[in-house]
Write a protein that holds these residues in place. Structure first.
Motif, PDB file in Angstrom:
ATOM      1  N   HIS A  37      64.726 -11.007  52.994  1.00 58.94           N
ATOM      2  CA  HIS A  37      65.170 -12.393  53.179  1.00 58.94           C
ATOM      3  C   HIS A  37      66.343 -12.462  54.163  1.00 58.94           C
ATOM      4  O   HIS A  37      66.359 -13.309  55.059  1.00 58.94           O
ATOM      5  N   GLU A  38      67.317 -11.587  53.993  1.00 54.73           N
ATOM      6  CA  GLU A  38      68.471 -11.582  54.891  1.00 54.73           C
ATOM      7  C   GLU A  38      68.032 -11.267  56.322  1.00 54.73           C
ATOM      8  O   GLU A  38      68.517 -11.889  57.277  1.00 54.73           O
ATOM      9  N   LEU A  39      67.147 -10.321  56.477  1.00 51.86           N
ATOM     10  CA  LEU A  39      66.636  -9.961  57.795  1.00 51.86           C
ATOM     11  C   LEU A  39      65.880 -11.145  58.405  1.00 51.86           C
ATOM     12  O   LEU A  39      66.038 -11.457  59.588  1.00 51.86           O
ATOM     13  N   TYR A  40      65.084 -11.820  57.602  1.00 51.89           N
ATOM     14  CA  TYR A  40      64.359 -13.001  58.075  1.00 51.89           C
ATOM     15  C   TYR A  40      65.322 -14.069  58.571  1.00 51.89           C
ATOM     16  O   TYR A  40      65.174 -14.596  59.668  1.00 51.89           O
ATOM     17  N   ARG A  41      66.335 -14.383  57.768  1.00 51.12           N
ATOM     18  CA  ARG A  41      67.295 -15.438  58.136  1.00 51.12           C
ATOM     19  C   ARG A  41      68.061 -15.085  59.410  1.00 51.12           C
ATOM     20  O   ARG A  41      68.261 -15.935  60.274  1.00 51.12           O
ATOM     21  N   LEU A  42      68.496 -13.843  59.522  1.00 51.29           N
ATOM     22  CA  LEU A  42      69.237 -13.421  60.711  1.00 51.29           C
ATOM     23  C   LEU A  42      68.348 -13.490  61.951  1.00 51.29           C
ATOM     24  O   LEU A  42      68.749 -14.029  62.990  1.00 51.29           O
ATOM     25  N   THR A  43      67.137 -12.964  61.846  1.00 47.37           N
ATOM     26  CA  THR A  43      66.225 -12.979  62.985  1.00 47.37           C
ATOM     27  C   THR A  43      65.831 -14.411  63.327  1.00 47.37           C
ATOM     28  O   THR A  43      65.729 -14.762  64.513  1.00 47.37           O
ATOM     29  N   LEU A  44      65.630 -15.238  62.332  1.00 48.68           N
ATOM     30  CA  LEU A  44      65.314 -16.649  62.553  1.00 48.68           C
ATOM     31  C   LEU A  44      66.393 -17.318  63.391  1.00 48.68           C
ATOM     32  O   LEU A  44      66.092 -18.012  64.365  1.00 48.68           O
ATOM     33  N   SER A  45      67.652 -17.071  63.053  1.00 48.77           N
ATOM     34  CA  SER A  45      68.738 -17.719  63.791  1.00 48.77           C
ATOM     35  C   SER A  45      68.917 -17.148  65.190  1.00 48.77           C
ATOM     36  O   SER A  45      69.334 -17.853  66.098  1.00 48.77           O
ATOM     37  N   ARG A  46      68.582 -15.888  65.387  1.00 53.00           N
ATOM     38  CA  ARG A  46      68.790 -15.252  66.694  1.00 53.00           C
ATOM     39  C   ARG A  46      67.573 -15.321  67.612  1.00 53.00           C
ATOM     40  O   ARG A  46      67.711 -15.430  68.820  1.00 53.00           O
ATOM     41  N   GLU A  47      66.371 -15.224  67.027  1.00 50.89           N
ATOM     42  CA  GLU A  47      65.182 -15.047  67.866  1.00 50.89           C
ATOM     43  C   GLU A  47      64.026 -16.000  67.561  1.00 50.89           C
ATOM     44  O   GLU A  47      63.004 -15.930  68.227  1.00 50.89           O
ATOM     45  N   GLY A  48      64.158 -16.815  66.535  1.00 52.90           N
ATOM     46  CA  GLY A  48      63.118 -17.793  66.246  1.00 52.90           C
ATOM     47  C   GLY A  48      62.175 -17.385  65.122  1.00 52.90           C
ATOM     48  O   GLY A  48      62.142 -16.241  64.674  1.00 52.90           O
ATOM     49  N   ARG A  49      61.398 -18.378  64.680  1.00 53.64           N
ATOM     50  CA  ARG A  49      60.539 -18.233  63.506  1.00 53.64           C
ATOM     51  C   ARG A  49      59.436 -17.188  63.685  1.00 53.64           C
ATOM     52  O   ARG A  49      59.191 -16.380  62.798  1.00 53.64           O
ATOM     53  N   GLU A  50      58.752 -17.198  64.800  1.00 54.50           N
ATOM     54  CA  GLU A  50      57.640 -16.254  64.986  1.00 54.50           C
ATOM     55  C   GLU A  50      58.123 -14.807  64.969  1.00 54.50           C
ATOM     56  O   GLU A  50      57.493 -13.945  64.362  1.00 54.50           O
ATOM     57  N   THR A  51      59.233 -14.537  65.629  1.00 50.82           N
ATOM     58  CA  THR A  51      59.783 -13.174  65.629  1.00 50.82           C
ATOM     59  C   THR A  51      60.231 -12.789  64.234  1.00 50.82           C
ATOM     60  O   THR A  51      60.019 -11.652  63.794  1.00 50.82           O
ATOM     61  N   ALA A  52      60.847 -13.719  63.510  1.00 52.20           N
ATOM     62  CA  ALA A  52      61.304 -13.440  62.141  1.00 52.20           C
ATOM     63  C   ALA A  52      60.122 -13.099  61.238  1.00 52.20           C
ATOM     64  O   ALA A  52      60.172 -12.132  60.474  1.00 52.20           O
ATOM     65  N   LYS A  53      59.056 -13.872  61.318  1.00 50.21           N
ATOM     66  CA  LYS A  53      57.865 -13.603  60.509  1.00 50.21           C
ATOM     67  C   LYS A  53      57.272 -12.237  60.845  1.00 50.21           C
ATOM     68  O   LYS A  53      56.918 -11.466  59.950  1.00 50.21           O
ATOM     69  N   LEU A  54      57.168 -11.947  62.126  1.00 49.96           N
ATOM     70  CA  LEU A  54      56.604 -10.679  62.559  1.00 49.96           C
ATOM     71  C   LEU A  54      57.457  -9.503  62.093  1.00 49.96           C
ATOM     72  O   LEU A  54      56.936  -8.510  61.573  1.00 49.96           O
ATOM     73  N   ARG A  55      58.770  -9.620  62.248  1.00 50.46           N
ATOM     74  CA  ARG A  55      59.661  -8.533  61.860  1.00 50.46           C
ATOM     75  C   ARG A  55      59.573  -8.239  60.364  1.00 50.46           C
ATOM     76  O   ARG A  55      59.482  -7.087  59.950  1.00 50.46           O
ATOM     77  N   VAL A  56      59.584  -9.276  59.537  1.00 47.63           N
ATOM     78  CA  VAL A  56      59.495  -9.076  58.088  1.00 47.63           C
ATOM     79  C   VAL A  56      58.130  -8.506  57.714  1.00 47.63           C
ATOM     80  O   VAL A  56      58.042  -7.608  56.873  1.00 47.63           O
ATOM     81  N   SER A  57      57.098  -8.981  58.355  1.00 45.80           N
ATOM     82  CA  SER A  57      55.752  -8.449  58.098  1.00 45.80           C
ATOM     83  C   SER A  57      55.686  -6.959  58.416  1.00 45.80           C
ATOM     84  O   SER A  57      55.124  -6.174  57.644  1.00 45.80           O
ATOM     85  N   LEU A  58      56.247  -6.567  59.539  1.00 44.27           N
ATOM     86  CA  LEU A  58      56.257  -5.147  59.901  1.00 44.27           C
ATOM     87  C   LEU A  58      57.069  -4.316  58.918  1.00 44.27           C
ATOM     88  O   LEU A  58      56.662  -3.211  58.562  1.00 44.27           O
ATOM     89  N   CYS A  59      58.195  -4.833  58.468  1.00 49.27           N
ATOM     90  CA  CYS A  59      59.008  -4.116  57.481  1.00 49.27           C
ATOM     91  C   CYS A  59      58.234  -3.922  56.182  1.00 49.27           C
ATOM     92  O   CYS A  59      58.321  -2.875  55.553  1.00 49.27           O
ATOM     93  N   ARG A  60      57.498  -4.935  55.780  1.00 47.46           N
ATOM     94  CA  ARG A  60      56.702  -4.810  54.553  1.00 47.46           C
ATOM     95  C   ARG A  60      55.630  -3.734  54.695  1.00 47.46           C
ATOM     96  O   ARG A  60      55.397  -2.957  53.775  1.00 47.46           O
ATOM     97  N   LYS A  61      54.974  -3.680  55.835  1.00 51.30           N
ATOM     98  CA  LYS A  61      53.932  -2.673  56.058  1.00 51.30           C
ATOM     99  C   LYS A  61      54.505  -1.270  56.067  1.00 51.30           C
ATOM    100  O   LYS A  61      53.908  -0.350  55.506  1.00 51.30           O
TER     101      LYS A  61
END
Length: 64
Positions: A37-61
């Motif tokens: 969640h923290e990673l999602y929020r930080l990436t969302l604020s810095r790089e946007g929603r699509e990048t945040a979703k992708l980054r969290v998805s990759l971390c989960r995998k």
């Protein structure tokens, strides 16, 4: 854990990057829901929603 992930993603320090890459290869990977969640929020604020979703998805995998 969040601090490590943030540093691994945004650090410009080559020594830290070398250590982070070595650490990634040597350990089992577990990521807490709070860290995701923290990673999602930080990436969302810095790089946007699509990048945040992708980054969290990759971390989960990677952590499975």
């Amino acid at each position: 854990m969040t601090k490590f992930l943030v540093e691994a993603l945004y650090s410009q320090d080559p020594e830290f990057q070398r250590k982070a890459n070595a650490e990634k290869r040597n350990r089992e990977k577990y990521v807490s829901a709070v860290t995701l969640h923290e990673l999602y929020r930080l990436t969302l604020s810095r790089e946007g929603r699509e990048t945040a979703k992708l980054r969290v998805s990759l971390c989960r995998k990677v952590s499975k």
